[in-house]
Scaffold this active site. Structure first.
Site, short mmCIF file in Angstrom:
data_model
loop_
_atom_site.label_atom_id
_atom_site.label_comp_id
_atom_site.label_asym_id
_atom_site.label_seq_id
_atom_site.Cartn_x
_atom_site.Cartn_y
_atom_site.Cartn_z
N TYR A 141 0.86 -1.19 0.00
CA TYR A 141 0.00 0.00 0.00
C TYR A 141 0.89 1.23 0.00
O TYR A 141 1.89 1.27 0.73
CB TYR A 141 -0.89 0.00 1.25
CG TYR A 141 -1.75 1.23 1.40
CD1 TYR A 141 -2.81 1.48 0.54
CD2 TYR A 141 -1.50 2.16 2.41
CE1 TYR A 141 -3.61 2.61 0.68
CE2 TYR A 141 -2.29 3.30 2.57
CZ TYR A 141 -3.35 3.52 1.70
OH TYR A 141 -4.13 4.64 1.85
N ASP A 236 9.31 2.92 -0.24
CA ASP A 236 8.28 3.54 0.57
C ASP A 236 8.54 3.13 2.01
O ASP A 236 8.15 2.04 2.44
CB ASP A 236 6.90 3.08 0.09
CG ASP A 236 5.78 3.69 0.92
OD1 ASP A 236 6.07 4.24 2.00
OD2 ASP A 236 4.61 3.59 0.50
N LYS A 264 4.63 8.98 9.13
CA LYS A 264 4.50 8.38 10.47
C LYS A 264 5.58 8.85 11.45
O LYS A 264 5.49 9.96 11.96
CB LYS A 264 4.44 6.86 10.34
CG LYS A 264 3.26 6.44 9.41
CD LYS A 264 2.83 5.01 9.56
CE LYS A 264 1.88 4.57 8.47
NZ LYS A 264 0.48 4.49 8.85
N1 PMP Z 1 2.86 4.13 2.41
C1 PMP Z 1 2.80 3.21 3.37
C2 PMP Z 1 3.78 2.09 3.36
C3 PMP Z 1 1.84 3.30 4.37
O1 PMP Z 1 1.78 2.36 5.33
C4 PMP Z 1 0.93 4.38 4.35
C5 PMP Z 1 -0.15 4.55 5.42
N2 PMP Z 1 -0.41 3.50 6.22
C6 PMP Z 1 1.04 5.33 3.33
C7 PMP Z 1 2.02 5.18 2.38
C8 PMP Z 1 0.12 6.51 3.27
O2 PMP Z 1 0.40 7.38 4.32
P1 PMP Z 1 -0.73 8.38 4.87
O3 PMP Z 1 -1.79 7.56 5.48
O4 PMP Z 1 0.02 9.25 5.84
O5 PMP Z 1 -1.19 9.18 3.70
#
Ligand code: PMP
Length: 428
Positions: A141, A236, A264
């Site tokens: 994701y 990511d 995060k």
């Molecule tokens: N990339 C990864 C690996 C994630 O886990 C997440 C959110 N869980 C995102 C992108 C998106 O981040 P956000 O919810 O802060 O938009």
């Protein structure tokens, strides 16, 4: 005031009663618990009940809730003013701190979420390579940008379908999807799309479809294949960045990204994301270059100061090493306890991230390796754990996190409560 009555009101104000879908408990059933406050390893709900929290706001709170030293920094920051929309020293200090420690980040840009970081990094990659296609992996994701809300279609790697309504038919035209853990599929996609793939994006430790740690050789194969084809590798690290140590999962796996995305932990629980990489790539971003990207609240000074205070505390107190040791001891204790009462369960751990799942013979490195019975089992386990005072993520496929506020005593209590929940899962 009960969670039930608040949720009935929330249903009249927000779609599904929530502002982010997993919070609605659809993955586990029942009514979401409304939390009123939090300290350390614990959440307190609106009726005064407390829970040991392993969701931790889905990952940012590596020091636990309301760490006293960070709270002081946050209060000072708010006293000084909470948004300037100007240059200020705080984003400079956080950027310098990161650039001094992460060799593959020579320049970075702060944004307000992980989604924004990923979206922007992909735009840079397309501009840098003058190519259009993006390769992603099934089960990873990367936020909710349109062209990433896609999944592999049936059959061939590389055919994709939208995984959300509201996307134009051709949104996925430039997104290729391959399975994790499969070198041959990587070779096939690059062979069938010679010279068109701008970037491959991957969670180095996929943690959004349960926890699916990959073989280092697979990641290295991806990295080397990208290099050979002039494709940029985007890691990511929204989950693993500054959780897996200061250099993230890239360092654990000895893989060097061209661009990296953070979220995060980098904001310590405030809305902060970032993307960064080699100077010549990042210099493409406006106003230095032609790739437009901007944000009214980008580099919010409170988030910047809280982020820096969080990272400095981790570094100055050997935080990452202590967290790893705590996580290792906890996972062992939990595994031993589960073996006695629920031998069909496994604890998967990577650093301070863990996931409890139904046992499967053989490695679990792709979504299709996860036993079908996992989701149904988790619904019952989640509610039994909740009744025992443990707040797990309310979805079978979200991972759990540890923080430095989870001390030895808390973790021993939690392991006992989780084992009891596994032995006596809730009935509906
Ligand atoms: N990339 C990864 C690996 C994630 O886990 C997440 C959110 N869980 C995102 C992108 C998106 O981040 P956000 O919810 O802060 O938009």
């Amino acid at each position: 005031m009960s969670s039930e009555s608040l949720f009935q009101r929330a249903l009249l104000t927000a779609p599904g009663g929530v502002h982010s879908p997993v919070r609605a408990f659809h993955g586990v059933g029942g009514t979401p618990i409304f939390m009123a406050s939090a300290r350390g390893a614990r959440l307190t709900d609106v009726t005064g009940l407390t829970y040991i929290d392993f969701c931790l706001s889905f990952g940012p709170l590596i020091l636990g809730h309301h760490d006293p030293a960070v709270a002081e920094v946050a209060h000072r920051a708010i006293t000084d003013g909470w948004s300037y929309g100007t240059c200020e020293p705080y984003s400079l200090e956080l950027a310098e701190w990161i650039i001094a420690r992460v060799p593959w980040v020579e320049r970075l840009r702060f944004v307000s979420s992980g989604t924004e970081a990923v979206m922007s990094a992909l735009r840079v990659a397309r501009a840098a390579t003058k190519r259009s296609d993006i390769l992603k992996f099934e089960g990873c994701y990367h936020g909710h940008a349109d062209h990433l809300l896609v999944k592999a279609g049936s059959g061939l790697a590389g055919t994709v379908t939208a995984s959300s309504a509201g996307l134009p038919d051709d949104v996925a035209a430039h997104t290729l999807v391959a399975p994790l853990d499969d070198e041959q599929s990587i070779d096939d996609v690059f062979a069938s799309h010679a010279g068109t793939i701008a970037a491959a994006i991957v969670e180095p430790v996929p943690a959004n479809y349960g926890l699916l740690p990959q073989r280092e050789e697979w990641l290295r194969h991806l990295s080397e294949t990208c290099r050979r084809h002039g494709t940029l590798l985007i890691l990511d690290e929204v989950i693993t960045g500054f959780r897996d140590g200061v250099r993230g999962a890239a360092a654990r796996y000895s893989v060097t990204p061209d661009l990296v995305c953070y979220g995060k932990v980098i904001g310590g629980g405030f809305p902060v994301g970032a993307y960064g990489g080699r100077a010549e790539l990042m210099q493409l971003v406006a106003p230095a270059g032609p790739v437009y990207q901007a944000g009214t609240l980008s580099a919010n000074p409170v988030g910047m100061r809280v982020g820096l205070a969080t990272l400095q505390q981790l570094e100055e107190t050997d935080g990452w090493e202590r967290l790893e040791a705590h996580a290792d001891a906890f996972a062992r204790d939990l595994t031993d306890r589960l073996a006695k009462v629920a031998p069909a369960l496994d604890v998967v751990r990577h650093g301070s991230i863990f996931w409890i799942r139904r046992r499967h013979d053989g490695p679990v490195r792709r979504p299709d390796h996860i036993p079908n019975s996992h989701a149904e089992w988790y619904r019952h386990f989640f509610h039994a754990a909740l009744a025992n005072g443990i707040y797990l993520p309310p979805s079978p496929y979200e991972v759990s996190f540890l923080s430095l506020a989870h001390d030895t005593e808390t973790l021993a209590d939690a392991a006992m409560a989780l084992a009891d929940a596994a032995a006596h899962p809730a009935r509906e």
